[in-house]
Motif scaffolding. Structure first.
Motif, short mmCIF file in Angstrom:
data_model
loop_
_atom_site.label_atom_id
_atom_site.label_comp_id
_atom_site.label_asym_id
_atom_site.label_seq_id
_atom_site.Cartn_x
_atom_site.Cartn_y
_atom_site.Cartn_z
N ALA A 190 -2.32 4.18 1.73
CA ALA A 190 -0.88 4.19 2.00
C ALA A 190 -0.60 4.55 3.46
O ALA A 190 0.45 4.18 4.01
CB ALA A 190 -0.19 5.19 1.08
N TYR A 191 -1.52 5.30 4.10
CA TYR A 191 -1.29 5.74 5.48
C TYR A 191 -2.21 5.04 6.48
O TYR A 191 -2.19 5.36 7.66
CB TYR A 191 -1.44 7.27 5.56
N ASP A 192 -3.02 4.08 5.98
CA ASP A 192 -3.85 3.29 6.88
C ASP A 192 -3.91 1.88 6.29
O ASP A 192 -4.98 1.40 5.91
CB ASP A 192 -5.25 3.92 7.00
N THR A 251 -0.34 13.90 15.05
CA THR A 251 1.05 13.42 15.09
C THR A 251 1.85 13.68 13.81
O THR A 251 3.08 13.67 13.85
CB THR A 251 1.09 11.90 15.39
N GLU A 252 1.17 13.85 12.68
CA GLU A 252 1.97 14.05 11.44
C GLU A 252 1.12 14.67 10.34
O GLU A 252 -0.07 14.38 10.22
CB GLU A 252 2.53 12.72 10.94
N ASN A 253 1.78 15.49 9.51
CA ASN A 253 1.23 15.90 8.22
C ASN A 253 2.18 15.39 7.15
O ASN A 253 3.40 15.37 7.34
CB ASN A 253 1.18 17.43 8.11
N SER A 254 1.62 14.98 6.03
CA SER A 254 2.45 14.56 4.90
C SER A 254 1.86 15.25 3.66
O SER A 254 0.86 14.79 3.10
CB SER A 254 2.44 13.04 4.79
N TYR A 255 2.49 16.38 3.30
CA TYR A 255 1.94 17.20 2.20
C TYR A 255 2.17 16.54 0.86
O TYR A 255 3.24 15.93 0.62
CB TYR A 255 2.59 18.59 2.19
N ALA A 294 0.82 -1.23 0.00
CA ALA A 294 0.00 0.00 0.00
C ALA A 294 0.85 1.27 0.00
O ALA A 294 0.42 2.31 -0.49
CB ALA A 294 -0.92 0.00 1.22
N TYR A 295 2.06 1.20 0.57
CA TYR A 295 2.91 2.40 0.67
C TYR A 295 3.77 2.51 -0.60
O TYR A 295 4.87 2.00 -0.68
CB TYR A 295 3.78 2.33 1.94
N TYR A 296 3.19 3.20 -1.59
CA TYR A 296 3.82 3.27 -2.92
C TYR A 296 5.05 4.20 -3.00
O TYR A 296 5.86 4.04 -3.91
CB TYR A 296 2.74 3.77 -3.95
N GLY A 312 7.65 16.49 2.45
CA GLY A 312 6.20 16.55 2.71
C GLY A 312 5.85 16.63 4.18
O GLY A 312 4.74 17.00 4.54
N ASN A 313 6.79 16.28 5.06
CA ASN A 313 6.50 16.34 6.49
C ASN A 313 6.70 17.75 7.06
O ASN A 313 6.50 17.96 8.27
CB ASN A 313 7.32 15.30 7.26
N PHE A 314 7.10 18.70 6.21
CA PHE A 314 7.20 20.10 6.64
C PHE A 314 6.00 20.87 6.10
O PHE A 314 5.55 20.62 4.97
CB PHE A 314 8.47 20.74 6.05
N PRO A 356 15.86 12.38 -0.57
CA PRO A 356 14.87 11.45 -1.14
C PRO A 356 13.74 11.15 -0.16
O PRO A 356 13.71 11.64 0.97
CB PRO A 356 15.72 10.20 -1.38
N GLY A 357 12.79 10.33 -0.60
CA GLY A 357 11.79 9.75 0.30
C GLY A 357 10.57 10.62 0.55
O GLY A 357 9.75 10.28 1.37
N SER A 358 10.48 11.77 -0.12
CA SER A 358 9.38 12.73 0.07
C SER A 358 9.27 13.21 1.51
O SER A 358 8.19 13.58 1.96
CB SER A 358 8.03 12.17 -0.41
C1 AVI Z 1 9.12 9.94 6.36
N1 AVI Z 1 7.92 10.37 5.66
C2 AVI Z 1 8.25 10.80 4.29
C3 AVI Z 1 6.81 9.42 5.68
C4 AVI Z 1 5.59 9.98 4.92
O1 AVI Z 1 5.12 9.30 4.02
O2 AVI Z 1 5.19 11.11 5.20
C5 AVI Z 1 6.41 9.09 7.11
C6 AVI Z 1 5.23 8.17 7.18
N2 AVI Z 1 4.19 8.33 7.98
C7 AVI Z 1 3.35 7.35 7.81
N3 AVI Z 1 3.80 6.54 6.87
C8 AVI Z 1 4.99 7.03 6.47
#
Ligand code: AVI
Length: 308
Positions: free
Chosen positions: A194-196, A268-272, A45-47, A154-156, A149-151
């Motif tokens: 991808a996130y659930d 806990t997190e944003n992923s733009y 799921a995490y592409y 997006g966490n900012f 790398p790794g996007s």
């Molecule tokens: C590290 N970062 C790029 C991941 C993301 O996709 O934002 C962190 C992550 N959080 C949940 N799954 C992955």
């Protein structure tokens, strides 16, 4: 634990006292969280990880030609250095600086890199990317390639992302470049999955932050009383991750406490997720107007080479 709070403890307690409460995503990455994140990167799921890898492999010759050999390669968020390993094989840098927030994690990865690449000068640098990145004084004034790398950009939040891109612009001087991976806006169902993920790995990763916080501030979060929530917020163009209280509870830590009502969340997190044109505009505003963009067939992810 004595009475003087560390900056981590202060930051965590301040976030917990906010309404809604927050915990910075940097606290995901204790040893267990780092291992869970690696598990996430292997999920169907995490592409992002495999898509970025495929883009880099498909366009490897062109990337190598455009980047050129013998530069000083600086990888931000280097982690286990796996991505840098592939890039080092491709572009044969003279120097490699692995930058990561976790010094411990870097230590072993850099030792492995030194064995693999005895001809490359390799250094580790522990740094928080929200502050100035002070490169080792011994790094020669040589053409620099910053690899991010790794996007993770997006966490900012977008203003923080712009500030980081501007700092990178300063690091690479006029003859360097930035090679960066960025996740793109797409079908919400793909993003949400991808996130659930169905295997619950992302849920375990999110919940683990409470155990880490317990160790850091002496709190008494019980992970069985919290659940993982992740969804795409289209207005903000971001995935949001939260932890939601399953019951009313009072959480204590040394010299403090806070109640949470059933259903209340900790963010806990944003992923733009970006549109290519918006990301290119961000790079332009950071002083990196010359861009080359590679994407996959679905246009799910982009790898961008940017220069002043
Ligand atoms: C590290 N970062 C790029 C991941 C993301 O996709 O934002 C962190 C992550 N959080 C949940 N799954 C992955």
């Amino acid at each position: 634990m004595n009475n003087i709070l560390t900056s981590d403890q202060l930051e965590i307690i301040k976030g917990l006292m906010q309404v809604p409460a927050t915990i910075s995503p940097k606290y995901f990455y204790d040893a267990k969280g780092s291992a869970l994140f690696e598990d996430i990167t292997r999920l169907q799921a995490y592409y992002p990880t495999r898509t970025e890898h495929a883009i880099m492999s498909t366009h490897a010759p062109e990337i190598a030609r455009r980047v050129g050999a013998s530069c000083a390669l600086i990888e931000l968020g280097a982690g286990n250095c796996q991505k840098a390993k592939a890039l080092c094989e491709l572009i044969k840098p003279a120097h490699f600086v692995a930058v990561d927030i976790s010094e411990e994690f870097l230590h072993d990865a850099v030792a492995r890199m030194r064995l693999t690449f005895p001809d490359i000068e390799i250094q580790a640098l522990a740094a928080d990317l929200t502050a100035d990145i002070l490169l080792p004084a011994s790094l020669p004034a040589q053409r620099r390639l910053v690899f991010y790398p790794g996007s993770s950009i997006g966490n900012f939040d977008p203003p923080q992302a712009l500030a980081l891109m501007s700092r990178i612009r300063g690091l690479i001087a006029d003859d360097g470049a930035l090679l960066i991976g960025v996740d793109l806006v797409k079908d919400e169902a793909v993003l949400n999955a991808a996130y659930d993920d169905g295997e619950g790995v992302t849920a375990a990763f999110n919940l683990n932050v409470l155990d880490h916080v317990n160790r850091l501030i002496g709190s008494d979060f019980d992970t069985s009383q919290w659940q993982h929530r992740a969804f795409f917020n289209a207005d903000q163009s971001r995935i949001e991750m939260h932890l939601e209280a399953k019951s009313n509870q009072l959480i204590h830590w040394r010299h403090g406490a806070r109640s949470f009502a059933r259903g209340e969340r900790i963010h806990t997190e944003n992923s733009y997720k970006y549109r290519v044109e918006d990301f290119v505009e961000l790079l332009e505003r950071a002083g990196l107007p010359q861009t080359q963009v590679w994407t996959d067939a679905h246009a799910w992810f982009a790898v961008v080479l940017a220069r002043p």
